[in-house]
Design a protein around this motif. Structure first.
Motif, PDB file in Angstrom:
ATOM      1  N   GLY A 158       0.794  -1.221   0.000  1.00  0.00           N
ATOM      2  CA  GLY A 158       0.000   0.000   0.000  1.00  0.00           C
ATOM      3  C   GLY A 158       0.825   1.268   0.000  1.00  0.00           C
ATOM      4  N   ALA A 159       2.102   1.169  -0.379  1.00  0.00           N
ATOM      5  CA  ALA A 159       3.000   2.321  -0.374  1.00  0.00           C
ATOM      6  C   ALA A 159       3.001   3.005  -1.735  1.00  0.00           C
ATOM      7  N   ARG A 160       3.200   4.311  -1.721  1.00  0.00           N
ATOM      8  CA  ARG A 160       3.345   5.084  -2.941  1.00  0.00           C
ATOM      9  C   ARG A 160       4.689   5.799  -2.884  1.00  0.00           C
ATOM     10  N   LEU A 161       5.438   5.745  -3.974  1.00  0.00           N
ATOM     11  CA  LEU A 161       6.808   6.231  -4.024  1.00  0.00           C
ATOM     12  C   LEU A 161       6.911   7.496  -4.873  1.00  0.00           C
ATOM     13  N   THR A 162       8.092   8.093  -4.873  1.00  0.00           N
ATOM     14  CA  THR A 162       8.420   9.189  -5.777  1.00  0.00           C
ATOM     15  C   THR A 162       9.627   8.757  -6.595  1.00  0.00           C
ATOM     16  N   VAL A 163       9.489   8.769  -7.915  1.00  0.00           N
ATOM     17  CA  VAL A 163      10.554   8.340  -8.817  1.00  0.00           C
ATOM     18  C   VAL A 163      11.086   9.552  -9.566  1.00  0.00           C
ATOM     19  N   LEU A 164      12.369   9.837  -9.388  1.00  0.00           N
ATOM     20  CA  LEU A 164      13.047  10.901 -10.131  1.00  0.00           C
ATOM     21  C   LEU A 164      13.807  10.226 -11.265  1.00  0.00           C
ATOM     22  N   ALA A 165      13.261  10.308 -12.474  1.00  0.00           N
ATOM     23  CA  ALA A 165      13.764   9.516 -13.589  1.00  0.00           C
ATOM     24  C   ALA A 165      14.875  10.229 -14.346  1.00  0.00           C
ATOM     25  N   VAL A 166      15.868   9.470 -14.769  1.00  0.00           N
ATOM     26  CA  VAL A 166      16.914   9.961 -15.664  1.00  0.00           C
ATOM     27  C   VAL A 166      16.384   9.887 -17.091  1.00  0.00           C
ATOM     28  N   GLY A 167      16.547  10.967 -17.856  1.00  0.00           N
ATOM     29  CA  GLY A 167      15.963  11.024 -19.189  1.00  0.00           C
ATOM     30  C   GLY A 167      16.467   9.949 -20.130  1.00  0.00           C
ATOM     31  N   SER A 168      17.765   9.649 -20.089  1.00  0.00           N
ATOM     32  CA  SER A 168      18.299   8.617 -20.981  1.00  0.00           C
ATOM     33  C   SER A 168      17.732   7.246 -20.643  1.00  0.00           C
ATOM     34  N   TRP A 169      17.390   7.028 -19.383  1.00  0.00           N
ATOM     35  CA  TRP A 169      16.746   5.773 -18.970  1.00  0.00           C
ATOM     36  C   TRP A 169      15.351   5.689 -19.577  1.00  0.00           C
ATOM     37  N   LEU A 170      14.617   6.795 -19.555  1.00  0.00           N
ATOM     38  CA  LEU A 170      13.301   6.808 -20.184  1.00  0.00           C
ATOM     39  C   LEU A 170      13.397   6.644 -21.697  1.00  0.00           C
ATOM     40  N   ASP A 171      14.485   7.121 -22.297  1.00  0.00           N
ATOM     41  CA  ASP A 171      14.679   6.893 -23.730  1.00  0.00           C
ATOM     42  C   ASP A 171      14.776   5.401 -24.023  1.00  0.00           C
ATOM     43  N   GLN A 172      15.482   4.670 -23.179  1.00  0.00           N
ATOM     44  CA  GLN A 172      15.645   3.228 -23.376  1.00  0.00           C
ATOM     45  C   GLN A 172      14.403   2.441 -22.976  1.00  0.00           C
ATOM     46  N   TYR A 173      13.746   2.890 -21.915  1.00  0.00           N
ATOM     47  CA  TYR A 173      12.628   2.144 -21.344  1.00  0.00           C
ATOM     48  C   TYR A 173      11.422   3.067 -21.172  1.00  0.00           C
ATOM     49  N   PRO A 174      10.834   3.542 -22.249  1.00  0.00           N
ATOM     50  CA  PRO A 174       9.750   4.528 -22.133  1.00  0.00           C
ATOM     51  C   PRO A 174       8.528   4.021 -21.392  1.00  0.00           C
ATOM     52  N   ASP A 175       8.299   2.719 -21.382  1.00  0.00           N
ATOM     53  CA  ASP A 175       7.142   2.194 -20.662  1.00  0.00           C
ATOM     54  C   ASP A 175       7.262   2.369 -19.153  1.00  0.00           C
ATOM     55  N   MET A 176       8.471   2.676 -18.657  1.00  0.00           N
ATOM     56  CA  MET A 176       8.602   2.886 -17.218  1.00  0.00           C
ATOM     57  C   MET A 176       7.821   4.113 -16.751  1.00  0.00           C
ATOM     58  N   ALA A 177       7.662   5.105 -17.612  1.00  0.00           N
ATOM     59  CA  ALA A 177       6.848   6.270 -17.220  1.00  0.00           C
ATOM     60  C   ALA A 177       5.419   5.836 -16.948  1.00  0.00           C
ATOM     61  N   ARG A 178       4.868   5.002 -17.822  1.00  0.00           N
ATOM     62  CA  ARG A 178       3.528   4.463 -17.623  1.00  0.00           C
ATOM     63  C   ARG A 178       3.459   3.641 -16.348  1.00  0.00           C
ATOM     64  N   ARG A 179       4.468   2.802 -16.143  1.00  0.00           N
ATOM     65  CA  ARG A 179       4.442   1.907 -14.987  1.00  0.00           C
ATOM     66  C   ARG A 179       4.412   2.698 -13.686  1.00  0.00           C
ATOM     67  N   VAL A 180       5.218   3.741 -13.607  1.00  0.00           N
ATOM     68  CA  VAL A 180       5.266   4.556 -12.395  1.00  0.00           C
ATOM     69  C   VAL A 180       3.924   5.237 -12.156  1.00  0.00           C
ATOM     70  N   LEU A 181       3.408   5.903 -13.151  1.00  0.00           N
ATOM     71  CA  LEU A 181       2.165   6.662 -12.976  1.00  0.00           C
ATOM     72  C   LEU A 181       0.970   5.744 -12.745  1.00  0.00           C
ATOM     73  N   ASP A 182       0.905   4.637 -13.467  1.00  0.00           N
ATOM     74  CA  ASP A 182      -0.221   3.727 -13.293  1.00  0.00           C
ATOM     75  C   ASP A 182      -0.244   3.098 -11.907  1.00  0.00           C
ATOM     76  N   GLY A 183       0.908   3.070 -11.236  1.00  0.00           N
ATOM     77  CA  GLY A 183       0.963   2.554  -9.871  1.00  0.00           C
ATOM     78  C   GLY A 183       0.597   3.593  -8.820  1.00  0.00           C
ATOM     79  N   GLY A 184       0.293   4.815  -9.258  1.00  0.00           N
ATOM     80  CA  GLY A 184      -0.079   5.862  -8.319  1.00  0.00           C
ATOM     81  C   GLY A 184       1.084   6.597  -7.698  1.00  0.00           C
ATOM     82  N   HIS A 185       2.262   6.472  -8.296  1.00  0.00           N
ATOM     83  CA  HIS A 185       3.467   7.081  -7.753  1.00  0.00           C
ATOM     84  C   HIS A 185       3.729   8.443  -8.397  1.00  0.00           C
ATOM     85  N   ASP A 186       4.550   9.271  -7.742  1.00  0.00           N
ATOM     86  CA  ASP A 186       5.023  10.521  -8.323  1.00  0.00           C
ATOM     87  C   ASP A 186       6.132  10.239  -9.327  1.00  0.00           C
ATOM     88  N   LEU A 187       6.231  11.104 -10.343  1.00  0.00           N
ATOM     89  CA  LEU A 187       7.283  10.978 -11.355  1.00  0.00           C
ATOM     90  C   LEU A 187       7.916  12.341 -11.562  1.00  0.00           C
TER      91      LEU A 187
END
Length: 259
Positions: A99-128
């Protein structure tokens, strides 16, 4: 639309006129993206996730946010977003089981490689949020290069989510320099997110050491710095969350912490 036009539109929506000087902190992140690590099954998001909340000015709060109200039984676990996405998925899933919600500070080059991680973070109710484009020593850069590090990651977040992200945290420095503070503000972030508890998980001390460091120092209102990409952190998280719950401390997003 040009990249400049897109940035202008995003910053307008994010509240570019927010005032105040900024300061921030960040532990160095030794996590690296492993080329052989399995990416999320799809390399392109299947649809645009719900937009991350835009940055907002918090009246009465300092420009550098190191902790929330000590009078509330809540803490924010913040994660520097980089490294093996399989570990990130496991960590997010474990947090959600508790039942925990996190805050993820993403590195842009990581999102370039793994763009679905943005969806995964937000769909889980976490901050991005934004942790620069390449996770270099942003304080040591020229003004032009530091601006590019901040705005390039903001652009990635905007493309994937429709928002530049809720928070900015500088890379490879405990505090942002005056220049980086000014550039972050001009990019649309009225506050820069620091922390008061450093897990030191990036030093690979072992899961027990990560757990002890966090639980020895955390208290109501704490902002904890942790990282994706380290098995020690994944192994420590369930015990950390169970002990927080035993103490009556809820793990919430940073947005919730400061609400």
């Amino acid at each position: 639309m040009t990249s400049t036009d897109r940035r202008t539109a995003l910053r307008t929506g994010a509240g570019l006129l927010a005032a105040g000087a900024l300061t921030a902190g960040c532990a160095p992140n030794g996590a690296v993206v492993h080329p052989t690590s399995p990416a999320h099954p799809s390399s392109v998001p299947r649809s645009t996730p719900a937009a991350a909340p835009a940055p907002r000015l918090l009246p009465g709060r300092p420009a550098q946010l190191t902790q929330g109200p000590r009078t509330h039984p809540r803490v924010a676990l913040t994660f520097h977003g980089q490294g093996d996405p399989a570990l990130a998925h496991t960590l997010l899933t474990e947090a959600e089981k508790h039942g925990a919600r996190l805050t993820v500070l993403a590195v842009g080059s990581w999102l370039d490689q793994y763009p679905d991680m943005a969806r995964r973070v937000l769909d889980g109710g976490h901050d991005l949020g934004n942790h620069t484009q390449r996770h270099l020593a942003v304080n040591a850069m020229s003004e032009a290069d530091a601006r590019s590090e901040i705005t390039a990651c903001a652009d990635r977040l905007g493309h994937l989510t429709g928002s530049i992200g809720t928070w900015f945290r500088p890379s490879r420095a405990p505090l942002a320099s005056p220049l980086v503070l000014r550039l972050a503000r001009s990019a649309g972030y009225p506050h820069v997110l620091s922390y008061d508890v450093d897990s030191l998980d990036y030093t690979r001390p072992g899961a027990d050491a990560v757990r002890r460091k966090v639980l020895d120092e955390v208290r109501g209102g704490s902002v904890v710095s942790m990282h994706f990409g380290y098995p020690d952190t994944v192994a420590a998280l369930p015990v950390v969350l169970e002990e927080l719950a035993r103490r009556g401390l809820a793990a919430v997003t940073t947005t919730e912490l400061f609400s």
